[in-house]
Scaffold this motif. Structure first.
Motif, mmCIF file in Angstrom:
data_model
loop_
_atom_site.group_PDB
_atom_site.id
_atom_site.type_symbol
_atom_site.label_atom_id
_atom_site.label_comp_id
_atom_site.label_asym_id
_atom_site.label_seq_id
_atom_site.Cartn_x
_atom_site.Cartn_y
_atom_site.Cartn_z
ATOM 1 N N MET A 1 0.837 -1.203 0.000
ATOM 2 C CA MET A 1 0.000 0.000 0.000
ATOM 3 C C MET A 1 0.872 1.254 0.000
ATOM 4 N N LEU A 2 1.884 1.292 0.888
ATOM 5 C CA LEU A 2 2.719 2.488 0.984
ATOM 6 C C LEU A 2 3.443 2.759 -0.328
ATOM 7 N N TYR A 3 3.987 1.706 -0.944
ATOM 8 C CA TYR A 3 4.749 1.925 -2.173
ATOM 9 C C TYR A 3 3.847 2.423 -3.298
ATOM 10 N N SER A 4 2.610 1.917 -3.349
ATOM 11 C CA SER A 4 1.694 2.366 -4.394
ATOM 12 C C SER A 4 1.395 3.864 -4.267
ATOM 13 N N LEU A 5 1.467 4.365 -3.048
ATOM 14 C CA LEU A 5 1.267 5.804 -2.836
ATOM 15 C C LEU A 5 2.519 6.605 -3.194
ATOM 16 N N LEU A 6 3.687 6.003 -2.917
ATOM 17 C CA LEU A 6 4.948 6.703 -3.151
ATOM 18 C C LEU A 6 5.390 6.657 -4.605
ATOM 19 N N ARG A 7 4.992 5.634 -5.331
ATOM 20 C CA ARG A 7 5.498 5.433 -6.692
ATOM 21 C C ARG A 7 5.279 6.632 -7.610
ATOM 22 N N PRO A 8 4.099 7.247 -7.659
ATOM 23 C CA PRO A 8 3.934 8.412 -8.547
ATOM 24 C C PRO A 8 4.917 9.539 -8.239
ATOM 25 N N LEU A 9 5.223 9.716 -6.960
ATOM 26 C CA LEU A 9 6.183 10.756 -6.582
ATOM 27 C C LEU A 9 7.587 10.377 -7.024
ATOM 28 N N LEU A 10 7.955 9.110 -6.810
ATOM 29 C CA LEU A 10 9.291 8.656 -7.202
ATOM 30 C C LEU A 10 9.486 8.734 -8.704
ATOM 31 N N PHE A 11 8.419 8.429 -9.459
ATOM 32 C CA PHE A 11 8.543 8.411 -10.913
ATOM 33 C C PHE A 11 8.599 9.825 -11.517
ATOM 34 N N ARG A 12 8.391 10.841 -10.680
ATOM 35 C CA ARG A 12 8.590 12.211 -11.157
ATOM 36 C C ARG A 12 10.060 12.621 -11.086
ATOM 37 N N LEU A 13 10.832 11.840 -10.323
ATOM 38 C CA LEU A 13 12.253 12.132 -10.166
ATOM 39 C C LEU A 13 13.052 11.477 -11.291
ATOM 40 N N ASP A 14 14.245 11.995 -11.522
ATOM 41 C CA ASP A 14 15.200 11.321 -12.393
ATOM 42 C C ASP A 14 15.411 9.894 -11.884
ATOM 43 N N PRO A 15 15.491 8.885 -12.766
ATOM 44 C CA PRO A 15 15.585 7.492 -12.307
ATOM 45 C C PRO A 15 16.705 7.217 -11.310
ATOM 46 N N GLU A 16 17.887 7.775 -11.535
ATOM 47 C CA GLU A 16 18.976 7.536 -10.571
ATOM 48 C C GLU A 16 18.694 8.197 -9.236
ATOM 49 N N GLN A 17 18.104 9.398 -9.280
ATOM 50 C CA GLN A 17 17.759 10.075 -8.040
ATOM 51 C C GLN A 17 16.683 9.298 -7.291
ATOM 52 N N ALA A 18 15.702 8.771 -8.014
ATOM 53 C CA ALA A 18 14.638 7.971 -7.399
ATOM 54 C C ALA A 18 15.211 6.708 -6.768
ATOM 55 N N HIS A 19 16.201 6.141 -7.425
ATOM 56 C CA HIS A 19 16.877 4.948 -6.899
ATOM 57 C C HIS A 19 17.500 5.240 -5.536
ATOM 58 N N GLU A 20 18.219 6.333 -5.440
ATOM 59 C CA GLU A 20 18.874 6.697 -4.181
ATOM 60 C C GLU A 20 17.858 7.057 -3.100
ATOM 61 N N VAL A 21 16.818 7.801 -3.474
ATOM 62 C CA VAL A 21 15.787 8.179 -2.512
ATOM 63 C C VAL A 21 15.088 6.926 -1.962
ATOM 64 N N SER A 22 14.780 5.981 -2.844
ATOM 65 C CA SER A 22 14.088 4.758 -2.425
ATOM 66 C C SER A 22 14.932 3.948 -1.451
ATOM 67 N N LEU A 23 16.201 3.767 -1.781
ATOM 68 C CA LEU A 23 17.065 2.964 -0.919
ATOM 69 C C LEU A 23 17.303 3.642 0.428
ATOM 70 N N ASN A 24 17.476 4.959 0.410
ATOM 71 C CA ASN A 24 17.652 5.679 1.678
ATOM 72 C C ASN A 24 16.386 5.631 2.523
ATOM 73 N N GLY A 25 15.227 5.667 1.859
ATOM 74 C CA GLY A 25 13.966 5.529 2.581
ATOM 75 C C GLY A 25 13.817 4.157 3.214
ATOM 76 N N LEU A 26 14.211 3.127 2.460
ATOM 77 C CA LEU A 26 14.183 1.768 3.010
ATOM 78 C C LEU A 26 15.097 1.650 4.221
ATOM 79 N N ARG A 27 16.278 2.248 4.119
ATOM 80 C CA ARG A 27 17.229 2.176 5.234
ATOM 81 C C ARG A 27 16.692 2.908 6.455
ATOM 82 N N PHE A 28 16.065 4.046 6.246
ATOM 83 C CA PHE A 28 15.468 4.783 7.360
ATOM 84 C C PHE A 28 14.419 3.922 8.063
#
Length: 385
Positions: A1-28
């Motif tokens: 559920m959470l990822y389905s909400l976050l995905r539209p926001l992540l897909f607005r970012l540059d793919p490499e930037q979205a990659h880093e944001v996603s992994l840092n979010g997972l680590r948090f």
């Protein structure tokens, strides 16, 4: 559920930037015990492959965490095993940006990253800090500046360094983004490479008292004849496993979308059937002698089961995680649950029969050589007398 909400926001970012944001979010989330926000972990589905018991057959493929910085966070998603890398002896920046392209209309990705990583020594420092004690694969490659004829030196440097930390080591000879790398899949070059790596593996096993399986990752763009030749070499050199497959140079299933002409390897849903066909052919050629890890285009649970049914013992996901989110891990495990135990039991039996037959053939060969040597010695003595 959470990822389905976050995905539209992540897909607005540059793919490499979205990659880093996603992994840092997972680590948090992992640091604060919030892994459950991404869904429940799969119930155990243990399977024995390469002499190791995997908690479940679904792993994360190499490339997502090249430097081993997010292992604990990824483990929180319930993967049965984690593979980090590709790592090279020396740090390298990789290819120029932009080098990563998303195609949401096809659940596909094109990348030409070029083994961007901080180098093997930085990876080792990160591995010393991780809490993860599960099955860890380490994927190794050569530096872009290393001539292809000296590639084995880079693999040996990495192999020597990662051996104490790895559950298994993957030899990446199939990325399309390092010039000339796929030439190592040619039979003559591959035989030389495998011979030297296998020899070093056995030396390290003897020195450390610990055997670390050696796995080779191959491309999806091989002909049937090339697959047969590679399978023969894997058996001849007693390679412990094969990962099928890496990204493809094909653009089938993507040509209708703008940007499909971008250079690099394609992964995601359009790769699925191509990868599965390679697995099926490889399984036919290997006849159970070498276990297969299936990867390429898994975006739903049924894709994972199709690869297992085609001949894979384990599967890995990567691009599917980007489009579907962490729910895909549990979905893949559950798709395999009703069938895996019976299927793998048959494969283990087949592998045992193959090993017995090989041992008998080897014993017969040695006996024949001994007899020939004895007859030659006898003839020599008769001649001299």
């Amino acid at each position: 559920m959470l990822y389905s909400l976050l995905r539209p926001l992540l897909f607005r970012l540059d793919p490499e930037q979205a990659h880093e944001v996603s992994l840092n979010g997972l680590r948090f989330c992992n640091n604060y015990g919030l892994d459950a926000l991404f869904g429940s972990r799969p119930a155990p589905l243990p399977i024995e492959v390469m002499g190791m018991t995997f908690p479940n057959p679904v792993g994360i493929g190499a490339g997502l965490d090249k430097n081993g910085e997010y292992i604990d966070a990824l483990a929180g998603l319930g993967f049965g095993f984690i593979e980090v890398g590709t790592v090279t002896p020396k740090p390298q920046a990789g290819n120029d940006k932009p080098r990563l392209f998303r195609f949401p209309g096809a659940d596909a990705i094109i990348n030409r990253m070029g083994f961007n990583n901080h180098g093997v020594d930085a990876l080792l420092e990160n591995l010393k800090k991780t809490r993860y004690r599960g099955i860890l694969g380490i994927n190794i490659g050569k530096n872009a500046t290393t001539p292809i004829e000296a590639a084995v030196d880079d693999y040996l440097i990495c192999m020597n360094k990662v051996y104490p930390y790895a559950s298994y080591i993957t030899i990446n000879i199939s990325s399309p983004n390092t010039k000339g790398l796929r030439d190592l899949q040619n039979e003559a070059a591959l035989s030389v490479l495998l011979s030297q790596l296998k020899m070093r593996q056995l030396e390290l096993a003897d020195q450390t008292g610990r055997y670390v399986p050696l796995v080779v990752k191959i491309a999806p763009d091989l002909t049937t004849e090339a697959i047969a030749g590679i399978a023969k070499l894997f058996i001849e050199h007693r390679i412990d496993g094969v990962i099928a497959t890496n990204t493809t140079l094909s653009r089938d299933g993507l040509m209708h979308l703008p940007g499909a002409e971008q250079q690099g390897g394609m992964s995601g849903a359009p790769l699925n059937s191509k990868s599965t066909l390679v697995i099926r052919e490889l399984a036919l050629q290997l006849e159970g002698a070498v276990p297969i890890i299936g990867v390429g285009g898994i975006t739903r649970g049924g894709d994972a089961w199709e690869k297992i049914d085609a001949g894979a013992s384990l599967v890995q996901i990567y691009s599917g995680l980007i489009f579907r989110g962490p729910v895909l891990v549990n979905e893949c495990v559950e798709a395999a649950r009703p069938f895996l135990a019976e299927l793998e039991a048959k494969r283990q039996q087949q592998r045992a029969l193959w090993q017995h037959a090989r041992a008998e053939a080897e014993a017969a060969r040695l006996a024949a050589e001994a007899q020939a040597a004895a007859e030659a010695e006898k003839a020599k003595q008769q001649t001299s007398s």
